[in-house]
Scaffold this motif. Structure first.
Motif, PDB file in Angstrom:
ATOM      1  N   HIS A   1      64.768 -63.991 -15.381  1.00  0.00           N
ATOM      2  CA  HIS A   1      63.734 -64.866 -15.915  1.00  0.00           C
ATOM      3  C   HIS A   1      62.788 -64.129 -16.852  1.00  0.00           C
ATOM      4  O   HIS A   1      62.252 -64.721 -17.785  1.00  0.00           O
ATOM      5  N   ILE A   2      62.539 -62.841 -16.600  1.00  0.00           N
ATOM      6  CA  ILE A   2      61.508 -62.111 -17.348  1.00  0.00           C
ATOM      7  C   ILE A   2      62.069 -60.997 -18.223  1.00  0.00           C
ATOM      8  O   ILE A   2      61.298 -60.286 -18.886  1.00  0.00           O
ATOM      9  N   SER A   3      63.373 -60.843 -18.293  1.00  0.00           N
ATOM     10  CA  SER A   3      63.966 -59.743 -19.059  1.00  0.00           C
ATOM     11  C   SER A   3      63.487 -59.668 -20.505  1.00  0.00           C
ATOM     12  O   SER A   3      63.235 -58.567 -21.019  1.00  0.00           O
ATOM     13  N   PRO A   4      63.333 -60.788 -21.221  1.00  0.00           N
ATOM     14  CA  PRO A   4      62.858 -60.677 -22.611  1.00  0.00           C
ATOM     15  C   PRO A   4      61.493 -60.015 -22.733  1.00  0.00           C
ATOM     16  O   PRO A   4      61.232 -59.288 -23.699  1.00  0.00           O
ATOM     17  N   ILE A   5      60.605 -60.241 -21.776  1.00  0.00           N
ATOM     18  CA  ILE A   5      59.280 -59.614 -21.819  1.00  0.00           C
ATOM     19  C   ILE A   5      59.415 -58.109 -21.650  1.00  0.00           C
ATOM     20  O   ILE A   5      58.793 -57.316 -22.381  1.00  0.00           O
TER      21      ILE A   5
ATOM     22  N   LEU B   1      43.616 -58.164 -13.075  1.00  0.00           N
ATOM     23  CA  LEU B   1      45.057 -57.972 -13.006  1.00  0.00           C
ATOM     24  C   LEU B   1      45.765 -59.201 -13.548  1.00  0.00           C
ATOM     25  O   LEU B   1      45.372 -60.329 -13.257  1.00  0.00           O
ATOM     26  N   LEU B   2      46.787 -58.991 -14.363  1.00  0.00           N
ATOM     27  CA  LEU B   2      47.614 -60.080 -14.864  1.00  0.00           C
ATOM     28  C   LEU B   2      48.968 -60.045 -14.175  1.00  0.00           C
ATOM     29  O   LEU B   2      49.694 -59.054 -14.263  1.00  0.00           O
ATOM     30  N   LEU B   3      49.288 -61.120 -13.480  1.00  0.00           N
ATOM     31  CA  LEU B   3      50.610 -61.288 -12.885  1.00  0.00           C
ATOM     32  C   LEU B   3      51.407 -62.241 -13.756  1.00  0.00           C
ATOM     33  O   LEU B   3      50.981 -63.375 -14.009  1.00  0.00           O
ATOM     34  N   ILE B   4      52.548 -61.773 -14.227  1.00  0.00           N
ATOM     35  CA  ILE B   4      53.463 -62.572 -15.043  1.00  0.00           C
ATOM     36  C   ILE B   4      54.657 -62.943 -14.183  1.00  0.00           C
ATOM     37  O   ILE B   4      55.245 -62.084 -13.518  1.00  0.00           O
ATOM     38  N   GLY B   5      55.013 -64.210 -14.200  1.00  0.00           N
ATOM     39  CA  GLY B   5      56.153 -64.662 -13.414  1.00  0.00           C
ATOM     40  C   GLY B   5      57.077 -65.548 -14.220  1.00  0.00           C
ATOM     41  O   GLY B   5      56.636 -66.293 -15.102  1.00  0.00           O
ATOM     42  N   GLY B   6      58.344 -65.460 -13.924  1.00  0.00           N
ATOM     43  CA  GLY B   6      59.291 -66.389 -14.517  1.00  0.00           C
ATOM     44  C   GLY B   6      59.315 -67.680 -13.725  1.00  0.00           C
ATOM     45  O   GLY B   6      58.779 -67.772 -12.620  1.00  0.00           O
ATOM     46  N   VAL B   7      59.931 -68.697 -14.296  1.00  0.00           N
ATOM     47  CA  VAL B   7      60.100 -69.974 -13.610  1.00  0.00           C
ATOM     48  C   VAL B   7      61.260 -70.703 -14.279  1.00  0.00           C
ATOM     49  O   VAL B   7      61.666 -70.362 -15.398  1.00  0.00           O
ATOM     50  N   ALA B   8      61.793 -71.698 -13.609  1.00  0.00           N
ATOM     51  CA  ALA B   8      62.917 -72.463 -14.151  1.00  0.00           C
ATOM     52  C   ALA B   8      62.548 -73.094 -15.482  1.00  0.00           C
ATOM     53  O   ALA B   8      61.369 -73.247 -15.820  1.00  0.00           O
TER      54      ALA B   8
ATOM     55  N   CYS C   1      44.021 -66.668  -7.498  1.00  0.00           N
ATOM     56  CA  CYS C   1      43.730 -66.177  -8.838  1.00  0.00           C
ATOM     57  C   CYS C   1      42.538 -66.896  -9.464  1.00  0.00           C
ATOM     58  O   CYS C   1      42.254 -68.052  -9.142  1.00  0.00           O
ATOM     59  N   LYS C   2      41.875 -66.210 -10.371  1.00  0.00           N
ATOM     60  CA  LYS C   2      40.775 -66.815 -11.107  1.00  0.00           C
ATOM     61  C   LYS C   2      41.261 -67.943 -11.995  1.00  0.00           C
ATOM     62  O   LYS C   2      40.556 -68.921 -12.226  1.00  0.00           O
ATOM     63  N   PHE C   3      42.480 -67.787 -12.524  1.00  0.00           N
ATOM     64  CA  PHE C   3      43.019 -68.772 -13.461  1.00  0.00           C
ATOM     65  C   PHE C   3      44.536 -68.697 -13.427  1.00  0.00           C
ATOM     66  O   PHE C   3      45.115 -67.612 -13.336  1.00  0.00           O
ATOM     67  N   CYS C   4      45.174 -69.842 -13.486  1.00  0.00           N
ATOM     68  CA  CYS C   4      46.634 -69.929 -13.527  1.00  0.00           C
ATOM     69  C   CYS C   4      47.044 -70.780 -14.723  1.00  0.00           C
ATOM     70  O   CYS C   4      46.412 -71.799 -15.014  1.00  0.00           O
ATOM     71  N   ALA C   5      48.094 -70.373 -15.400  1.00  0.00           N
ATOM     72  CA  ALA C   5      48.578 -71.124 -16.559  1.00  0.00           C
ATOM     73  C   ALA C   5      50.090 -71.177 -16.531  1.00  0.00           C
ATOM     74  O   ALA C   5      50.757 -70.232 -16.092  1.00  0.00           O
ATOM     75  N   SER C   6      50.625 -72.295 -17.023  1.00  0.00           N
ATOM     76  CA  SER C   6      52.068 -72.458 -17.164  1.00  0.00           C
ATOM     77  C   SER C   6      52.358 -72.768 -18.625  1.00  0.00           C
ATOM     78  O   SER C   6      51.941 -73.810 -19.143  1.00  0.00           O
TER      79      SER C   6
ATOM     80  N   PRO D   1      42.387 -61.288 -10.387  1.00  0.00           N
ATOM     81  CA  PRO D   1      43.742 -61.538 -10.884  1.00  0.00           C
ATOM     82  C   PRO D   1      43.876 -62.890 -11.565  1.00  0.00           C
ATOM     83  O   PRO D   1      43.182 -63.854 -11.226  1.00  0.00           O
ATOM     84  N   VAL D   2      44.768 -62.945 -12.538  1.00  0.00           N
ATOM     85  CA  VAL D   2      45.149 -64.183 -13.220  1.00  0.00           C
ATOM     86  C   VAL D   2      46.668 -64.254 -13.226  1.00  0.00           C
ATOM     87  O   VAL D   2      47.347 -63.240 -13.079  1.00  0.00           O
ATOM     88  N   PHE D   3      47.192 -65.452 -13.409  1.00  0.00           N
ATOM     89  CA  PHE D   3      48.640 -65.651 -13.310  1.00  0.00           C
ATOM     90  C   PHE D   3      49.140 -66.545 -14.443  1.00  0.00           C
ATOM     91  O   PHE D   3      48.516 -67.561 -14.754  1.00  0.00           O
ATOM     92  N   ILE D   4      50.235 -66.137 -15.066  1.00  0.00           N
ATOM     93  CA  ILE D   4      50.933 -66.988 -16.044  1.00  0.00           C
ATOM     94  C   ILE D   4      52.397 -67.073 -15.643  1.00  0.00           C
ATOM     95  O   ILE D   4      53.034 -66.048 -15.376  1.00  0.00           O
ATOM     96  N   GLU D   5      52.920 -68.299 -15.625  1.00  0.00           N
ATOM     97  CA  GLU D   5      54.361 -68.443 -15.438  1.00  0.00           C
ATOM     98  C   GLU D   5      54.986 -68.864 -16.761  1.00  0.00           C
ATOM     99  O   GLU D   5      54.418 -69.670 -17.517  1.00  0.00           O
ATOM    100  N   PHE D   6      56.143 -68.279 -17.038  1.00  0.00           N
ATOM    101  CA  PHE D   6      56.858 -68.548 -18.276  1.00  0.00           C
ATOM    102  C   PHE D   6      58.208 -69.188 -17.951  1.00  0.00           C
ATOM    103  O   PHE D   6      59.089 -68.511 -17.395  1.00  0.00           O
TER     104      PHE D   6
END
Length: 601
Positions: A67-71, A133-140, A163-168, A193-198
């Motif tokens: 899911h995250i290989s391109p990053i 802290l930035l947590l990056i996660g993959g998703v479907a 997290c303070k903020f989450c974004a998709s 921490p903040v979180f973004i799912e890609f």
């Protein structure tokens, strides 16, 4: 009774509805921003990497996933070091350590589903420690979420409380502005921490994603055409304007500050105090204040970060720390004292103030900046010399008592306090100590001296076991010239001993000191006398040094027969790390009554 609707209103509502639908489908945007370079190898991971580089990110910690290989690939191409670990929690712990030591946002990237759920404890630890802290996660993929795709769960609901903020991210053109926004949020106000799912289709190239949107044997008739058109339009909107030039520079970071009136009031309080004490928390070391400036302030007004008795008098400044269990919920603060509280977080600023303490001045602002302004206002002022001397004398008395305990013989193996004294005396200046454990680490906190600001890393209020491998990894990368010591209990070692493989592969030699008493002693010390059973507390005197050897490090077993050559063994471990090899000292220790009565809850 019927109400007539004007024909013009109906037309207006219909037109407005059509415009809204067109906007949601991206049709209006596509009129002015075309999908170009259908065969371009460019992908969304490159946009993520560009923003991270512009923000000074040097490391991304990860456990790889499709899911995250391109990053990861894009970051590597731009010179950002990719550090892969053996567990996702370690990746987040390492990013946490980088955030604490570097003054930048620590970054971890993990794959979808179980990759993300494995990080929950580490993210919560960062939240409670106020680490940006930035947590990056993959998703479907965007059209497959909720339809049974591989590793597809509701990740946003899981991380919103942490997290303070989450974004998709939903379309490729959103990547740059979203990453810039969350990086600013992570550092603003109270850091955290903040979180973004890609979704996976926002990260891969157009030509690969388009293959997944093709419909084999589309249905005939109008519905088949509608479905085909919808998929085609969704794909176009996903990449419309994707590679247009965008600003990747950092957004402004908001840091709350004390008002001039508040600072002046505190100057007046402290200048009249005969016994000023500052209880200094790690929040005071956050940017923009250099930690060395805080150390200079320490030379002018006596500062302590130790838990103390309930006899504090005159003026107490609680700067960037919290009246939680570590300060007995505020009970150590004498009600007759003048109390100044400074914190970026309103809930932490006044925690338990309705029970055992009450601030005379409560400042919602940055502790480090406040202390420098306070210092400037107190220029030329010096508190009575007998006050810091009396406090230091108390420390000397405690240290003598601890040394006496260290000289006692245990029934079996080595005295843990003696071992800690030997290590403390030989530890190099500038060393970083990582604390990961219970009883052995609790003793180390009394004996081992931090070599300066940001030279002692522990989990904080969450009391998380397992931080050792990740904290040490991040610390060694940030301070490659420093000795990095992990003080492990034999219980906590089990969480991250596999990261010795990471230390070997990424050439980050650290020294692990393991207090091996074959027991979860922090719990056993109370459980046995109170409840009469040692169930689940017993371990074994395991050959952890051999495990370190197997992962490419250097392990050494130390028992009572090695007591006379303990210093030589420690020096040899230091030499091994200077030559690039991670080492583990598996020290067999006996039981003492030091810290007897300390509770573990």
């Amino acid at each position: 009774m019927e109400i007539a609707t004007a024909p013009g209103c109906s037309v207006g509502f219909t037109f407005g509805g059509l415009v809204f639908v067109a906007y949601k489908l991206g049709l209006l945007y596509q009129l002015f921003h075309k999908v170009s370079h259908f065969c371009s190898p460019r992908h969304g991971g490159e946009s993520v990497a560009e923003v991270l580089r512009a923000h000074g990110v040097k490391f991304v910690f990860t456990l790889v996933g499709g899911h995250i290989s391109p990053i990861l690939v894009a970051c590597e191409k731009l010179g950002i070091r990719i550090v892969d670990t053996r567990h996702e929690a370690t990746a987040v712990f390492a990013a946490d350590a980088v955030a604490r030591l570097s003054g930048t946002v620590g970054v971890a990237a993990v794959t979808a589903g179980p990759g993300l759920t494995n990080t929950v404890t580490a993210v919560k630890n960062a939240q409670m420690a106020k680490s940006p802290l930035l947590l990056i996660g993959g998703v479907a993929g965007t059209l497959l979420q909720g339809r049974g795709a591989l590793q597809d769960i509701d990740q946003m609901s899981l991380f919103k409380p942490l997290c303070k903020f989450c974004a998709s991210v939903r379309i490729v053109r959103e990547i740059v502005p979203t990453v810039r926004k969350v990086l600013a949020i992570a550092q603003s106000g109270t850091p955290g921490p903040v979180f973004i799912e890609f979704p996976i289709d926002t990260l891969y190239p157009f030509h690969l994603v388009s293959k997944e949107f093709g419909v084999k044997n589309p249905a005939k008739g109008i519905m088949g055409k509608v479905v085909t058109w919808y998929l085609h339009n969704h794909l176009k909107n996903l990449f419309a304007g994707a590679w247009e030039t965008r600003d990747v520079s950092p957004l402004p970071v908001h840091i709350p500050q004390a008002t001039d009136d508040q600072v002046q009031k505190c100057i007046e309080l402290v200048s009249r105090a005969k016994k000023p004490v500052i209880l200094l928390g790690s929040q005071a070391t956050l940017p923009p204040t250099p930690s060395d400036d805080i150390r200079y302030f320490n030379n002018r007004i006596y500062i302590t970060h130790h838990q103390t008795s309930g006899c504090l008098t005159m003026v107490v400044c609680v700067a960037g720390t919290v009246c939680d269990f570590r300060l007995s919920y505020g009970r150590v603060l004498n009600r007759h004292s003048k109390i100044i509280a400074v914190n970026r977080d309103k809930t932490q600023l006044l925690k338990n103030s309705d029970m055992f303490w009450k601030p005379n001045v409560a400042i919602l602002g940055d502790a480090g900046s406040f202390l420098l302004r306070l210092s400037k206002g107190l220029m030329g002022h010096q508190c009575p010399e007998d006050w810091p001397q009396s406090l230091k004398a108390g420390d000397v008395t405690k240290e003598k008592a601890n040394r006496g305990k260290a000289d006692e013989k245990t029934d079996h193996h080595l005295n843990p306090l003696s071992v800690l004294h030997h290590v403390d005396e030989l530890m190099a200046d500038g060393s970083i100590i990582v604390a990961d454990g219970g009883d052995f680490v609790g003793s180390a906190a009394y004996i081992m001296r931090p070599r300066g600001p940001l030279r002692w890393l522990d989990p904080g209020a969450f009391g998380t076991l397992g931080v050792g491998g990740g904290f040490a990894l991040g610390a060694k990368l940030c301070r490659p010239e420093s000795e990095v010591w992990i003080i492990y209990g034999d219980g906590s070692l089990g969480y991250s001993v596999a990261e010795f493989y990471t230390f070997t592969r990424h050439k980050t030699p650290v020294i692990a000191l393991v207090g091996n008493d074959a027991c979860w002693s922090q719990m056993s010390r109370e459980q046995v006398p109170i409840l009469g059973s040692n169930v689940a507390c017993g371990l074994a005197f395991t050959d952890y040094h051999i495990v370190a050897d197997g992962y490419g490090g250097k392990g050494t077993l130390i028992g009572r027969e090695d007591e006379d050559k303990l210093d030589d063994i420690i020096k040899e471990a230091q030499k091994e790390t200077r030559e690039g090899r991670a080492t583990l000292l598996n020290v067999l220790i006996g039981k003492t009554n030091f810290r007897e009565g300390s509770i573990s809850v």
